[in-house]
Design a protein around this motif. Structure first.
Motif, mmCIF file in Angstrom:
data_model
loop_
_atom_site.group_PDB
_atom_site.id
_atom_site.type_symbol
_atom_site.label_atom_id
_atom_site.label_comp_id
_atom_site.label_asym_id
_atom_site.label_seq_id
_atom_site.Cartn_x
_atom_site.Cartn_y
_atom_site.Cartn_z
ATOM 1 N N UNK A 164 -3.644 -4.579 17.964
ATOM 2 C CA UNK A 164 -4.214 -3.675 16.985
ATOM 3 C C UNK A 164 -3.377 -3.967 15.532
ATOM 4 N N UNK A 165 -2.100 -3.847 15.952
ATOM 5 C CA UNK A 165 -1.134 -4.160 14.673
ATOM 6 C C UNK A 165 -1.617 -5.326 13.825
ATOM 7 N N UNK A 166 -1.718 -6.536 14.420
ATOM 8 C CA UNK A 166 -2.121 -7.728 13.640
ATOM 9 C C UNK A 166 -3.453 -7.464 13.117
ATOM 10 N N UNK A 167 -4.245 -6.795 13.815
ATOM 11 C CA UNK A 167 -5.549 -6.701 13.220
ATOM 12 C C UNK A 167 -5.448 -5.787 11.657
ATOM 13 N N UNK A 168 -4.302 -4.636 11.795
ATOM 14 C CA UNK A 168 -4.428 -3.898 10.924
ATOM 15 C C UNK A 168 -3.793 -4.683 9.593
ATOM 16 N N UNK A 169 -3.011 -5.792 9.862
ATOM 17 C CA UNK A 169 -2.576 -6.653 8.688
ATOM 18 C C UNK A 169 -3.687 -7.446 8.159
ATOM 19 N N UNK A 170 -4.803 -7.462 8.651
ATOM 20 C CA UNK A 170 -5.647 -8.491 7.963
ATOM 21 C C UNK A 170 -6.013 -8.421 6.675
ATOM 22 N N UNK A 174 2.091 -5.256 5.114
ATOM 23 C CA UNK A 174 2.896 -5.036 6.280
ATOM 24 C C UNK A 174 2.806 -3.494 6.748
ATOM 25 N N UNK A 175 2.757 -3.076 8.046
ATOM 26 C CA UNK A 175 2.360 -2.115 8.585
ATOM 27 C C UNK A 175 3.223 -1.721 9.951
ATOM 28 N N UNK A 176 3.030 -0.296 10.273
ATOM 29 C CA UNK A 176 3.681 0.180 11.320
ATOM 30 C C UNK A 176 2.950 1.003 12.199
ATOM 31 N N UNK A 177 2.931 1.184 13.374
ATOM 32 C CA UNK A 177 2.300 2.184 14.241
ATOM 33 C C UNK A 177 2.378 3.652 14.044
ATOM 34 N N UNK A 178 1.721 4.438 13.660
ATOM 35 C CA UNK A 178 1.757 5.917 13.485
ATOM 36 C C UNK A 178 1.358 6.636 14.754
ATOM 37 N N UNK A 179 0.155 5.965 15.352
ATOM 38 C CA UNK A 179 -0.633 6.847 16.538
ATOM 39 C C UNK A 179 -1.220 5.642 17.094
ATOM 40 N N UNK A 180 -1.124 5.668 18.479
ATOM 41 C CA UNK A 180 -1.918 4.881 19.351
ATOM 42 C C UNK A 180 -2.483 5.740 20.761
ATOM 43 N N UNK A 181 -3.870 5.812 20.834
ATOM 44 C CA UNK A 181 -4.336 6.440 22.133
ATOM 45 C C UNK A 181 -4.861 5.331 22.905
ATOM 46 N N UNK A 182 -4.745 5.320 24.112
ATOM 47 C CA UNK A 182 -5.378 4.516 25.072
ATOM 48 C C UNK A 182 -5.942 5.041 26.241
ATOM 49 N N UNK A 230 -2.522 2.698 11.811
ATOM 50 C CA UNK A 230 -1.432 2.102 11.165
ATOM 51 C C UNK A 230 -1.080 2.424 9.717
ATOM 52 N N UNK A 231 0.106 2.457 9.485
ATOM 53 C CA UNK A 231 0.600 2.940 7.890
ATOM 54 C C UNK A 231 1.224 1.673 7.093
ATOM 55 N N UNK A 232 0.490 1.404 5.998
ATOM 56 C CA UNK A 232 0.974 0.388 5.008
ATOM 57 C C UNK A 232 2.447 0.720 4.818
ATOM 58 N N UNK A 233 3.467 0.011 4.762
ATOM 59 C CA UNK A 233 4.717 0.268 4.336
ATOM 60 C C UNK A 233 5.226 0.277 2.867
ATOM 61 N N UNK A 234 5.769 1.317 2.439
ATOM 62 C CA UNK A 234 5.954 1.331 1.070
ATOM 63 C C UNK A 234 7.516 1.312 0.923
#
Length: 240
Positions: A164-170, A174-182, A230-234
């Motif tokens: 999911x993280x790599x998908x969010x970087x499309x 650069x991003x980081x996980x904020x929430x993950x539900x499985x 995921x949140x974009x890093x600032x």
């Protein structure tokens, strides 16, 4: 498939002095403690076939490599050690809050690439920028066992977070996980191959919403479903 995995393990045991039928995973197959050694870092692309890959994983890999020929799909390389630029980005973002010794930063390796070939996370990810989605081909090794014969739920969560993280970087950030539900539907057999289909569902400012499903190679079995934020890093804000 499990027979194939077992055969591969027997070969590993034999190479390390084990006797067929007498597994010694807890000792003979323990990865060498190289994390804090002074050895030269060799950047090998781990997202390429190696002898531990099953026939299913190799077949899927070949199929997606053909899709890459027209440029619609792209294989993402993966290394045990992050590139210098990526490390610098994260150091800029975090070090003012929590200093880390430079020596430690130069010696760490990616968690999902910290095992010897075939023992942990074997995976390759392909992305499609136009469709804003990725496909992760994953084979979980014997060091990822949870209940006997099946992968640990934490291992599944780890590879889902990675996919999911790599998908969010499309979009290129650069991003980081904020929430993950499985939602775990069924346990994943040890050493089997699964396909993780991820897609970017929505983009709101610095927030990226993504989702995925984890299926068997024949698409007949759904193992898990997940959503992530995921949140974009600032770098200027130094915080989420």
């Amino acid at each position: 498939m499990l027979r194939s995995c077992t055969a591969g393990l027997r070969s590993l045991w034999a190479l390390r002095g084990g006797r067929e039928g007498v597994p010694r995973l807890s000792t003979d197959l323990q990865p060498a403690p190289r994390l804090f050694s002074a050895e030269k870092v060799i950047h090998t692309d781990c997202a390429l076939p190696n002898p531990s890959w099953s026939k299913d994983l190799k077949l899927l890999f070949d199929q997606f490599m053909k899709k890459c020929e027209d440029g619609s799909w792209e294989r993402l390389p993966s290394y045990r050690h992050r590139s210098t630029q990526i490390s610098e980005d994260f150091k800029t973002y975090f070090l003012e809050q929590k200093p880390v010794k430079e020596g430690r930063l130069s010696q760490v390796r990616l968690f999902t690439r910290g095992f010897e070939d075939g023992l942990g996370f074997e995976y390759v990810i392909f992305k499609n920028n136009d469709e804003k989605r990725t496909v992760c081909l994953f084979q979980g090794g014997p060091y990822l066992q949870g209940i006997p014969g099946f992968l640990h739920g934490g291992a599944i969560a780890t590879i889902i977070d990675t996919a999911l993280g790599l998908c969010a970087t499309v979009p290129g950030e650069a991003v980081m996980t904020a929430n993950l539900n499985i939602n775990f539907k069924r346990p994943v057999p040890l050493c089997s191959v699964v396909v993780i289909n991820s897609q970017l569902d929505k983009l709101e400012g610095r927030k990226l919403f993504v989702s995925c499903n984890v299926q068997s190679v024949d698409e007949k079995t759904l193992y898990s479903e997940a959503t992530g934020l995921f949140i974009k890093l600032d770098p200027e804000k130094k915080s989420f």
